[in-house]
Write an enzyme that holds these catalytic residues in place. Structure first.
Site, PDB file in Angstrom:
ATOM      1  N   THR A   1      50.649  19.983   1.355  1.00 23.60           N
ATOM      2  CA  THR A   1      49.813  19.955   2.570  1.00 23.60           C
ATOM      3  C   THR A   1      48.772  21.072   2.580  1.00 23.60           C
TER       4      THR A   1
ATOM      5  N   ARG B   1      57.267  20.711   4.375  1.00 21.71           N
ATOM      6  CA  ARG B   1      58.288  21.252   5.290  1.00 21.71           C
ATOM      7  C   ARG B   1      58.045  20.691   6.688  1.00 21.71           C
ATOM      8  N   ARG B   2      59.140  20.614   7.440  1.00 26.24           N
ATOM      9  CA  ARG B   2      59.019  20.047   8.786  1.00 26.24           C
ATOM     10  C   ARG B   2      58.192  20.948   9.689  1.00 26.24           C
TER      11      ARG B   2
ATOM     12  N   ALA C   1      53.773  28.434  -0.766  1.00 24.20           N
ATOM     13  CA  ALA C   1      53.880  29.885  -0.614  1.00 24.20           C
ATOM     14  C   ALA C   1      53.513  30.292   0.796  1.00 24.20           C
ATOM     15  N   GLN C   2      53.973  31.463   1.175  1.00 20.59           N
ATOM     16  CA  GLN C   2      53.395  32.189   2.304  1.00 20.59           C
ATOM     17  C   GLN C   2      52.209  32.875   1.655  1.00 20.59           C
TER      18      GLN C   2
ATOM     19  N   THR D   1      48.629  34.832  -9.056  1.00 24.67           N
ATOM     20  CA  THR D   1      47.420  35.219  -8.326  1.00 24.67           C
ATOM     21  C   THR D   1      46.797  36.516  -8.823  1.00 24.67           C
TER      22      THR D   1
ATOM     23  N   GLU E   1      45.865  38.725  -6.973  1.00 25.77           N
ATOM     24  CA  GLU E   1      46.407  39.808  -6.124  1.00 25.77           C
ATOM     25  C   GLU E   1      47.385  40.678  -6.910  1.00 25.77           C
TER      26      GLU E   1
ATOM     27  N   TYR F   1      52.889  40.464  -0.391  1.00 19.60           N
ATOM     28  CA  TYR F   1      52.523  39.177  -1.010  1.00 19.60           C
ATOM     29  C   TYR F   1      52.375  39.363  -2.523  1.00 19.60           C
TER      30      TYR F   1
ATOM     31  N   LYS G   1      54.689  37.738  -5.546  1.00 21.58           N
ATOM     32  CA  LYS G   1      54.095  36.857  -6.560  1.00 21.58           C
ATOM     33  C   LYS G   1      54.295  37.420  -7.964  1.00 21.58           C
TER      34      LYS G   1
ATOM     35  N   HIS H   1      39.991  31.070  -4.457  1.00 23.34           N
ATOM     36  CA  HIS H   1      39.224  29.827  -4.478  1.00 23.34           C
ATOM     37  C   HIS H   1      39.285  29.205  -3.088  1.00 23.34           C
TER      38      HIS H   1
HETATM   39  P1  NAP Z   1      47.914  27.250   1.468  1.00 23.96           P
HETATM   40  O1  NAP Z   1      46.752  26.408   1.878  1.00 23.96           O
HETATM   41  O2  NAP Z   1      48.378  28.352   2.348  1.00 23.96           O
HETATM   42  O3  NAP Z   1      49.149  26.247   1.212  1.00 23.96           O
HETATM   43  C1  NAP Z   1      50.461  26.714   1.071  1.00 23.96           C
HETATM   44  C2  NAP Z   1      51.398  25.526   1.085  1.00 23.96           C
HETATM   45  O4  NAP Z   1      52.761  25.996   0.969  1.00 23.96           O
HETATM   46  C3  NAP Z   1      51.352  24.684   2.378  1.00 23.96           C
HETATM   47  O5  NAP Z   1      51.496  23.332   2.024  1.00 23.96           O
HETATM   48  C4  NAP Z   1      52.579  25.172   3.133  1.00 23.96           C
HETATM   49  O6  NAP Z   1      53.070  24.252   4.063  1.00 23.96           O
HETATM   50  C5  NAP Z   1      53.550  25.341   1.962  1.00 23.96           C
HETATM   51  N1  NAP Z   1      54.714  26.172   2.272  1.00 23.96           N
HETATM   52  C6  NAP Z   1      54.711  27.411   2.815  1.00 23.96           C
HETATM   53  N2  NAP Z   1      55.974  27.861   2.918  1.00 23.96           N
HETATM   54  C7  NAP Z   1      56.786  26.891   2.424  1.00 23.96           C
HETATM   55  C8  NAP Z   1      58.187  26.773   2.260  1.00 23.96           C
HETATM   56  N3  NAP Z   1      59.009  27.728   2.624  1.00 23.96           N
HETATM   57  N4  NAP Z   1      58.681  25.636   1.687  1.00 23.96           N
HETATM   58  C9  NAP Z   1      57.852  24.630   1.318  1.00 23.96           C
HETATM   59  N5  NAP Z   1      56.501  24.690   1.465  1.00 23.96           N
HETATM   60  C10 NAP Z   1      55.993  25.804   2.004  1.00 23.96           C
HETATM   61  O7  NAP Z   1      47.670  27.887   0.026  1.00 23.96           O
HETATM   62  P2  NAP Z   1      46.600  27.485  -1.104  1.00 23.96           P
HETATM   63  O8  NAP Z   1      45.362  28.259  -0.879  1.00 23.96           O
HETATM   64  O9  NAP Z   1      46.561  26.003  -1.243  1.00 23.96           O
HETATM   65  O10 NAP Z   1      47.289  28.126  -2.388  1.00 23.96           O
HETATM   66  C11 NAP Z   1      48.236  27.386  -3.169  1.00 23.96           C
HETATM   67  C12 NAP Z   1      49.084  28.365  -3.966  1.00 23.96           C
HETATM   68  O11 NAP Z   1      48.254  29.143  -4.820  1.00 23.96           O
HETATM   69  C13 NAP Z   1      49.858  29.388  -3.132  1.00 23.96           C
HETATM   70  O12 NAP Z   1      51.068  29.621  -3.802  1.00 23.96           O
HETATM   71  C14 NAP Z   1      48.991  30.631  -3.156  1.00 23.96           C
HETATM   72  O13 NAP Z   1      49.786  31.784  -2.967  1.00 23.96           O
HETATM   73  C15 NAP Z   1      48.436  30.534  -4.561  1.00 23.96           C
HETATM   74  N6  NAP Z   1      47.109  31.137  -4.773  1.00 23.96           N
HETATM   75  C16 NAP Z   1      46.060  30.791  -3.968  1.00 23.96           C
HETATM   76  C17 NAP Z   1      44.792  31.315  -4.220  1.00 23.96           C
HETATM   77  C18 NAP Z   1      43.604  30.951  -3.365  1.00 23.96           C
HETATM   78  O14 NAP Z   1      42.590  31.663  -3.434  1.00 23.96           O
HETATM   79  N7  NAP Z   1      43.661  29.868  -2.605  1.00 23.96           N
HETATM   80  C19 NAP Z   1      44.616  32.183  -5.312  1.00 23.96           C
HETATM   81  C20 NAP Z   1      45.703  32.495  -6.116  1.00 23.96           C
HETATM   82  C21 NAP Z   1      46.940  31.949  -5.855  1.00 23.96           C
HETATM   83  P3  NAP Z   1      52.456  24.146   5.556  1.00 23.96           P
HETATM   84  O15 NAP Z   1      51.252  23.242   5.431  1.00 23.96           O
HETATM   85  O16 NAP Z   1      53.569  23.571   6.324  1.00 23.96           O
HETATM   86  O17 NAP Z   1      52.073  25.541   5.977  1.00 23.96           O
HETATM   87  O1  G4F Z   2      40.315  35.768   2.609  1.00 22.14           O
HETATM   88  P1  G4F Z   2      41.364  36.791   2.454  1.00 22.14           P
HETATM   89  O2  G4F Z   2      42.403  36.873   3.510  1.00 22.14           O
HETATM   90  O3  G4F Z   2      41.994  36.551   1.021  1.00 22.14           O
HETATM   91  P2  G4F Z   2      42.818  37.504   0.025  1.00 22.14           P
HETATM   92  O4  G4F Z   2      43.523  38.570   0.743  1.00 22.14           O
HETATM   93  O5  G4F Z   2      41.903  37.897  -1.078  1.00 22.14           O
HETATM   94  O6  G4F Z   2      43.933  36.488  -0.528  1.00 22.14           O
HETATM   95  C1  G4F Z   2      43.590  35.190  -0.991  1.00 22.14           C
HETATM   96  O7  G4F Z   2      43.298  35.240  -2.364  1.00 22.14           O
HETATM   97  C2  G4F Z   2      44.397  35.618  -3.213  1.00 22.14           C
HETATM   98  C3  G4F Z   2      43.876  35.608  -4.657  1.00 22.14           C
HETATM   99  O8  G4F Z   2      43.300  36.840  -4.977  1.00 22.14           O
HETATM  100  C4  G4F Z   2      45.517  34.632  -3.025  1.00 22.14           C
HETATM  101  F1  G4F Z   2      46.546  34.940  -3.849  1.00 22.14           F
HETATM  102  C5  G4F Z   2      45.970  34.638  -1.578  1.00 22.14           C
HETATM  103  O9  G4F Z   2      46.984  33.663  -1.383  1.00 22.14           O
HETATM  104  C6  G4F Z   2      44.785  34.270  -0.692  1.00 22.14           C
HETATM  105  O10 G4F Z   2      44.413  32.951  -0.946  1.00 22.14           O
HETATM  106  O11 G4F Z   2      40.680  38.251   2.344  1.00 22.14           O
HETATM  107  C7  G4F Z   2      39.673  38.524   1.424  1.00 22.14           C
HETATM  108  C8  G4F Z   2      39.109  39.913   1.701  1.00 22.14           C
HETATM  109  C9  G4F Z   2      40.167  41.003   1.857  1.00 22.14           C
HETATM  110  O12 G4F Z   2      39.771  42.137   1.138  1.00 22.14           O
HETATM  111  C10 G4F Z   2      40.168  41.315   3.341  1.00 22.14           C
HETATM  112  O13 G4F Z   2      40.505  42.665   3.654  1.00 22.14           O
HETATM  113  O14 G4F Z   2      38.408  39.869   2.943  1.00 22.14           O
HETATM  114  C11 G4F Z   2      38.723  41.038   3.686  1.00 22.14           C
HETATM  115  N1  G4F Z   2      38.505  40.752   5.097  1.00 22.14           N
HETATM  116  C12 G4F Z   2      37.602  41.414   5.899  1.00 22.14           C
HETATM  117  N2  G4F Z   2      37.686  40.955   7.158  1.00 22.14           N
HETATM  118  C13 G4F Z   2      39.154  39.869   5.861  1.00 22.14           C
HETATM  119  C14 G4F Z   2      38.630  39.989   7.155  1.00 22.14           C
HETATM  120  N3  G4F Z   2      40.108  38.971   5.550  1.00 22.14           N
HETATM  121  C15 G4F Z   2      40.552  38.163   6.544  1.00 22.14           C
HETATM  122  N4  G4F Z   2      41.484  37.232   6.247  1.00 22.14           N
HETATM  123  N5  G4F Z   2      40.086  38.255   7.822  1.00 22.14           N
HETATM  124  C16 G4F Z   2      39.119  39.151   8.204  1.00 22.14           C
HETATM  125  O15 G4F Z   2      38.723  39.235   9.357  1.00 22.14           O
END
Ligand code: NAP
Ligand code: G4F
Length: 353
Positions: free
Chosen positions: A10, A35-36, A84-85, A127, A129, A151, A155, A181
């Site tokens: 989702t 998840r529900r 993930a959270q 990630t 991170e 986080y 990871k 992304h």
């Molecule tokens: P997202 O939009 O936050 O999606 C996370 C998904 O995990 C949602 O479907 C969520 O369900 C589900 N989930 C959370 N807790 C769960 C649990 N306990 N059991 C089963 N499902 C659970 O994240 P995303 O941006 O698509 O990222 C996908 C993955 O890549 C994550 O693991 C994230 O940490 C990793 N990642 C993301 C980025 C990025 O920039 N997007 C970069 C590096 C790594 P709900 O819809 O119910 O919340």
């Molecule tokens: O958009 P962000 O919350 O993403 P962040 O922390 O980079 O994490 C995302 O990317 C990771 C990959 O590197 C993933 F693993 C992770 O799951 C997630 O998808 O914040 C980006 C930057 C940070 O430095 C934050 O301090 O933006 C800065 N920021 C400034 N003002 C803010 C804000 N971030 C958020 N969320 N909200 C603000 O108001």
């Protein structure tokens, strides 16, 4: 013909990956773990919800018994663990819940695979991170890790668990070390989507006559820099990793970093919004205004993090050379898409997620 399991279906990536696999000829079945929720949480699956090859199963990564049953009942060829959270800021206040899903959940999944389906190929959503953002260098698979949030540590533990299962038991586990992304499906609390929504909220205020004060976008650290790519490119990279002969770990990135400030300027300057942001002041007192001096952007320290990841810049050479992967969307294309999607959503003719 393959069966794939996607956890986190989702989410932003899970929904794009499900669409990607369902379009390919060689996936006969895609199972999505959901998840529900107390309210509907499958908006991002709108386009594929009724696809005959998609099965939605309810469950969570914390439920080891359910995962064991899943791998005993279905013959799963590929497992993409995207659940993930995933919100870094939240992890500082909720480190245990974060670790339970992001680390213990991975142990549960890999134990289910080891005991019930050892030939399943496994993708772990690792990630950038994990690197911690303390250096301006291009970060590759060989760079050392220094996570800067609960986080990031959860990871990193999961990353090493996936590597350990590969080395100890020969499981086919891959880590995708993905840099940020985004897309129109990005969650609303992440900075890019928050900015895109605010720019379009301002547009709506302006178009309705601009009465009273404009809405103010409140942000944290404007100087943070990220290597922002497009989620649709990155899910294809995940798939490619599991098609290789040998398992391995790969960085997916674009090799370009932009600041949060850049993202604000570009979003508000978008033709749909049309404002040049002028910055004034410093630190907590800095504001971004329009030509008439109306404040549109302000700083709120609530968005600062106890420890910040300052800059992330990826070296994706291995993915290019081994997988033939290459990002297709530019940064500007991505911002443009996110703004246009916000406009469509606000005007009631776009997808809801
Ligand atoms: P997202 O939009 O936050 O999606 C996370 C998904 O995990 C949602 O479907 C969520 O369900 C589900 N989930 C959370 N807790 C769960 C649990 N306990 N059991 C089963 N499902 C659970 O994240 P995303 O941006 O698509 O990222 C996908 C993955 O890549 C994550 O693991 C994230 O940490 C990793 N990642 C993301 C980025 C990025 O920039 N997007 C970069 C590096 C790594 P709900 O819809 O119910 O919340
Ligand atoms: O958009 P962000 O919350 O993403 P962040 O922390 O980079 O994490 C995302 O990317 C990771 C990959 O590197 C993933 F693993 C992770 O799951 C997630 O998808 O914040 C980006 C930057 C940070 O430095 C934050 O301090 O933006 C800065 N920021 C400034 N003002 C803010 C804000 N971030 C958020 N969320 N909200 C603000 O108001």
């Amino acid at each position: 013909m393959k069966t794939a399991l996607i956890t986190g279906v989702t989410g932003q990536d899970g929904s794009y990956l499900a669409e990607n696999l369902l379009k390919k000829q060689n996936y006969k079945h895609v199972i999505g773990l959901v998840r529900r929720r107390s309210a509907d949480g499958v908006n991002r699956l709108e386009q594929i919800q009724t696809h005959p090859a998609l099965t939605i199963m309810q469950g969570e990564l914390e439920d080891a018994g359910l995962l064991a049953r899943l791998f005993s009942v279905y013959r799963i060829d590929e497992c993409y663990n995207l659940a993930a959270q995933s919100f870094v800021r939240y992890s500082f206040d909720n480190p245990v819940a974060t670790a339970m899903t992001n680390y213990i959940g991975v142990i549960n999944l890999l134990e289910a695979i080891r005991h019930h389906s050892p030939n399943t190929r496994y993708y772990q959503a690792s990630t950038s991170e994990m690197f911690g953002g303390l250096t301006e260098e291009y970060l590759s698979e060989n760079h050392s890790f220094h996570p800067r949030s609960p986080y990031g540590t959860s990871k990193l533990a999961a990353y090493w668990h996936a590597v350990n299962m590969r080395e100890a038991y020969g499981l086919f586990t891959c880590n995708g070390i993905l840099f940020n992304h985004e897309s129109p499906r990005r969650g609303s609390e992440f900075v890019t989507q928050k900015i895109a929504a605010a720019a379009v909220r301002f547009r709506a205020w302006k178009n309705s006559g601009g009465m009273g004060e404009p809405p103010v976008l409140r942000l944290g650290n404007l100087e943070a820099r990220r290597d922002w790519g497009h989620a649709q490119d990155y899910v294809e990279g995940m798939r490619l990793m599991l098609q290789e002969e040998e398992p391995g770990d790969y960085v997916l990135a674009t090799g370009q970093a932009h600041s949060v400030r850049d993202f604000v300027e570009l979003s508000f300057a978008h033709p749909e919004v049309g404002v040049k942001i002028r910055w004034k002041g410093e630190g907590l007192n800095e504001v971004g205004s329009d030509a008439d001096g109306r404040v549109l952007v302000a700083i709120d320290p609530v968005h600062y993090r106890p420890s910040e990841v300052h800059v992330l810049l990826g070296d994706w050479k291995k993915a290019r050379e081994c997988l033939g992967w290459k990002p297709q969307f530019s940064f500007e294309d991505m911002v443009d898409q996110m703004i246009r999607a916000q406009v469509a959503r606000r005007e009631g003719h776009g997808p809801t997620a």
